[in-house]
Design an enzyme around this catalytic site. Structure first.
Site, PDB file in Angstrom:
ATOM      1  N   CYS A   1       1.135  -1.179   0.160  1.00  0.00           N
ATOM      2  CA  CYS A   1       0.063   0.073  -0.053  1.00  0.00           C
ATOM      3  C   CYS A   1       1.111   0.964   0.562  1.00  0.00           C
ATOM      4  O   CYS A   1       1.378   1.492  -1.648  1.00  0.00           O
ATOM      5  CB  CYS A   1      -0.673   0.210   1.420  1.00  0.00           C
ATOM      6  SG  CYS A   1      -2.585   0.787   0.893  1.00  0.00           S
TER       7      CYS A   1
ATOM      8  N   GLU B   1      -1.564  -9.048   3.543  1.00  0.00           N
ATOM      9  CA  GLU B   1      -1.545  -9.403   5.264  1.00  0.00           C
ATOM     10  C   GLU B   1      -3.085  -9.792   5.686  1.00  0.00           C
ATOM     11  O   GLU B   1      -2.984 -11.195   6.254  1.00  0.00           O
ATOM     12  CB  GLU B   1      -0.577  -9.037   6.053  1.00  0.00           C
ATOM     13  CG  GLU B   1      -1.383  -7.312   6.481  1.00  0.00           C
ATOM     14  CD  GLU B   1      -1.131  -6.152   5.662  1.00  0.00           C
ATOM     15  OE1 GLU B   1      -1.140  -6.868   3.898  1.00  0.00           O
ATOM     16  OE2 GLU B   1      -1.748  -5.506   5.703  1.00  0.00           O
TER      17      GLU B   1
ATOM     18  N   HIS C   1      -3.591  -5.292   0.379  1.00  0.00           N
ATOM     19  CA  HIS C   1      -2.845  -5.500   1.931  1.00  0.00           C
ATOM     20  C   HIS C   1      -3.483  -6.784   1.843  1.00  0.00           C
ATOM     21  O   HIS C   1      -4.669  -8.068   2.219  1.00  0.00           O
ATOM     22  CB  HIS C   1      -4.105  -4.642   3.104  1.00  0.00           C
ATOM     23  CG  HIS C   1      -3.259  -3.642   3.587  1.00  0.00           C
ATOM     24  ND1 HIS C   1      -2.286  -3.007   4.106  1.00  0.00           N
ATOM     25  CD2 HIS C   1      -4.220  -2.568   2.802  1.00  0.00           C
ATOM     26  CE1 HIS C   1      -2.320  -1.732   4.073  1.00  0.00           C
ATOM     27  NE2 HIS C   1      -3.224  -1.509   3.315  1.00  0.00           N
TER      28      HIS C   1
HETATM   29  N1  GLN Z   1      -2.298   6.676   2.934  1.00  0.00           N
HETATM   30  C1  GLN Z   1      -2.041   5.811   1.701  1.00  0.00           C
HETATM   31  C2  GLN Z   1      -3.343   5.959   0.801  1.00  0.00           C
HETATM   32  O1  GLN Z   1      -4.392   6.259   1.362  1.00  0.00           O
HETATM   33  C3  GLN Z   1      -1.964   4.387   1.483  1.00  0.00           C
HETATM   34  C4  GLN Z   1      -2.963   3.453   2.442  1.00  0.00           C
HETATM   35  C5  GLN Z   1      -2.408   2.853   3.428  1.00  0.00           C
HETATM   36  O2  GLN Z   1      -1.177   2.257   3.540  1.00  0.00           O
HETATM   37  N2  GLN Z   1      -3.267   1.524   3.599  1.00  0.00           N
HETATM   38  O3  GLN Z   1      -3.243   5.589  -0.552  1.00  0.00           O
END
Ligand code: GLN
Length: 543
Positions: free
Chosen positions: A381, A517, A515
């Site tokens: 992310c 995970e 994600h």
């Molecule tokens: N802050 C980044 C976004 O909003 C990544 C978000 C995250 O890592 N969950 O895209």
């Protein structure tokens, strides 16, 4: 009709109720029953989505896009049952619904009250979508006696009275502390806690007593007598060396037998714990070890990266190695010497998800270090976004590359997603809109490039993964980034949203916008984590 198990906690918080609920569900499942676990959170936030990880730990995201309590992660990892929006509710959400109904005039002039309106809404939540289940485990957050949890306790009391006999069981988790000066375990806090619960009209059927020392039979008998619970249903729960031992440990102490007995089910099958023994064997008997650095922001509070930590351990289970995780504060890496000293001994580097600018230069510098030194790198992310900014700046020559998340920038390699398609239709967002529940959330499909590294890791070109982000890599920079060796190997089916980037000229360099995970399980490690840890093993043999 489903049977209900209500799990409450007493004496202190952090007794591991979530793990207990997950373990009990796993044991019932291992006997062939169909289970689902739900979490009632008494706080007033509508969901934990806007809460700081320092306050609440990780926000666990479900396939259907709910931002939930991290306990739902335990539930899903231990049972393999995908959690849903309908498995987590807070007081805030209940009140929000009730107030919306009141404003619409749905109560037809009635006075709206905690009893019956709030308690009815809680009961409705507990009972919804449970027809095809054998057991529904409902965990109540907080500790008995909290003002906030009173409506939940009252709803449980009512349900226990309204549902057919032998279809609900109350399990109360308490602490039996060891007082060093007296050299004794003390049962009084448990007695008080059960008295408090009983005063709310809930007599527990089973007590799970957490303690650091074995509970002598005399203490068990005393607790049974004072708390009005059969001695066999006072289950000692000693601290375990690892979470993977907990289901077996509770089974050995008779937890699942006692719960079934409380339902009047005496002739249940023995649980088949084969997959748990396999997990435990892999965990306890590793054939090597690797050290992986996680370069993040919330490193002092590991609950902030709960699923990530578990997924790395699962990657270790898949490779039969122990994974040592070094939690590294990205902010320190704005100093180049510090960065090299800390990263040099690592077998792999991971930059996890996150929000905000703090530490971002350190994260970008870590990506660069991994890229230049051919160390396996995994960006998740925000970590993937940092990998793109690093490539843009240091390889593709876009010196001012950044993300609009950190403020206005000249080269927005990462920018706000203003619209995207979801199952509910077109989603639109504007800068400055509401923060709660407005990210691109939940499971979305992605298409992988046929000959890519990720396609070989997954063994397929069609995947579905969970998301939680507001920004995206800007496709307009695709050509420039690809010229710098960063290949876009996964994208949304409409080709609008980059989902995965990788470097084919590097031993293992993958960044993902989602994600992974969140979907890893001890008995079914996520392929990306299994492959990443395998790359770390290879790297460890090189040095
Ligand atoms: N802050 C980044 C976004 O909003 C990544 C978000 C995250 O890592 N969950 O895209």
């Amino acid at each position: 009709m489903a049977r209900f198990i209500f799990i409450t906690g007493g004496v202190v918080s952090s007794l591991g109720k979530g793990l207990m609920a997950a373990s009990l569900a796993a044991l019932l499942q291992a006997r062939g029953y169909k289970v689902r676990i739900r979490k009632f959170d008494p706080y007033l936030n509508v969901d934990p989505g806007t809460m700081s990880p320092y306050q609440h730990g990780e926000v666990y995201v479900t396939d259907d896009g709910a931002e939930t309590d991290l306990d739902l992660g335990h539930y899903e990892r231990f049972t393999g049952v995908a959690a849903r929006q309908s498995d987590n509710v807070t007081s805030g959400r209940i009140y929000q619904q009730i107030i919306q109904k009141e404003r619409r005039g749905d109560y037809l002039g009635a006075t709206v009250q905690v009893i019956p309106h709030v308690t009815d809404a809680i009961k409705e939540f507990a009972l919804a979508e449970t027809d095809d289940l054998d057991f529904v485990l409902c965990e109540i957050g907080g500790t008995v006696g909290d003002i906030e949890s009173l409506p939940f306790m009252e709803a449980i009391r009512q349900l226990r009275n309204e549902l057919p006999r032998l279809s609900t069981v109350s399990v109360h988790v308490t602490l039996v502390p060891f007082i060093a000066a007296a050299g004794e375990l003390k049962t009084k806090p448990t007695q008080h806690s059960v008295r408090e619960l009983a005063a709310l009209g809930i007599q527990p059927d089973v007590l799970l007593c957490r303690s650091e020392h074995p509970l002598p039979d005399s203490d068990r008998a005393k607790i049974a007598q004072f708390c009005n619970v059969r001695a066999e249903a006072v289950i000692p729960a000693l601290d375990a060396a690892s979470i993977y031992e907990v289901p077996m440990q509770y089974h050995a102490e008779g937890l699942d037998d006692e719960v079934l007995r409380a339902f009047g089910i005496g002739d249940a099958r023995d649980p088949d714990l084969t997959r748990w023994y396999d997990v435990l064997d892999r965990y306890q008997n590793p054939e090597g070890e690797v050290t992986i650095g996680v370069v993040g922001k919330y490193v002092v509070l590991q609950d902030a990266y709960k699923s990530l930590r578990e997924a790395l351990v699962h990657g270790g289970l898949a490779n039969r190695v122990k994974v040592n995780i070094r939690w590294l504060d990205a902010e320190l890496f704005e100093d180049a010497d510090e960065l090299a000293t800390r990263l040099e001994p690592l077998d792999a580097i991971l930059v996890p998800g996150g929000f905000g600018e703090r530490g971002s230069e350190g994260k970008i510098a870590s990506v660069r270090y991994a890229r230049e030194n051919a160390i396996p790198f995994f960006g998740i992310c925000l970590g993937m976004q940092m990998a793109c900014i690093e490539g843009a700046r240091n390889v593709s020559g876009i010196a001012r590359a950044s993300t609009t998340e950190f403020g206005d920038c000249e080269e927005p390699v990462v920018g706000l997603i203003t619209e995207w398609m979801s199952e509910e239709g077109l989603q639109k967002r504007e800068a400055g809109g509401d923060l709660g529940g407005t990210m691109r959330l939940g499971a979305y499909p992605a298409r992988l490039a046929p000959n890519s590294h990720v396609a070989s890791v997954y063994g397929t070109t069609e995947i579905s993964e969970r998301h939680r982000h507001r920004y995206e890599v800007n496709v307009h920079y695709r050509d420039a980034l690809e010229k710098g060796g960063l290949v876009f190997s996964g994208e949304s089916p409409d080709g609008e949203l980059p989902e995965i980037v990788e470097r084919p000229d590097h031993p293992w360099f993958i960044g993902v916008q989602f994600h992974p995970e969140l979907k890893s399980k001890p008995f079914d490690p996520h392929p990306l984590f299994a492959s990443f840890v395998a790359a770390a093993v290879k790297q460890s043999r090189l040095v």
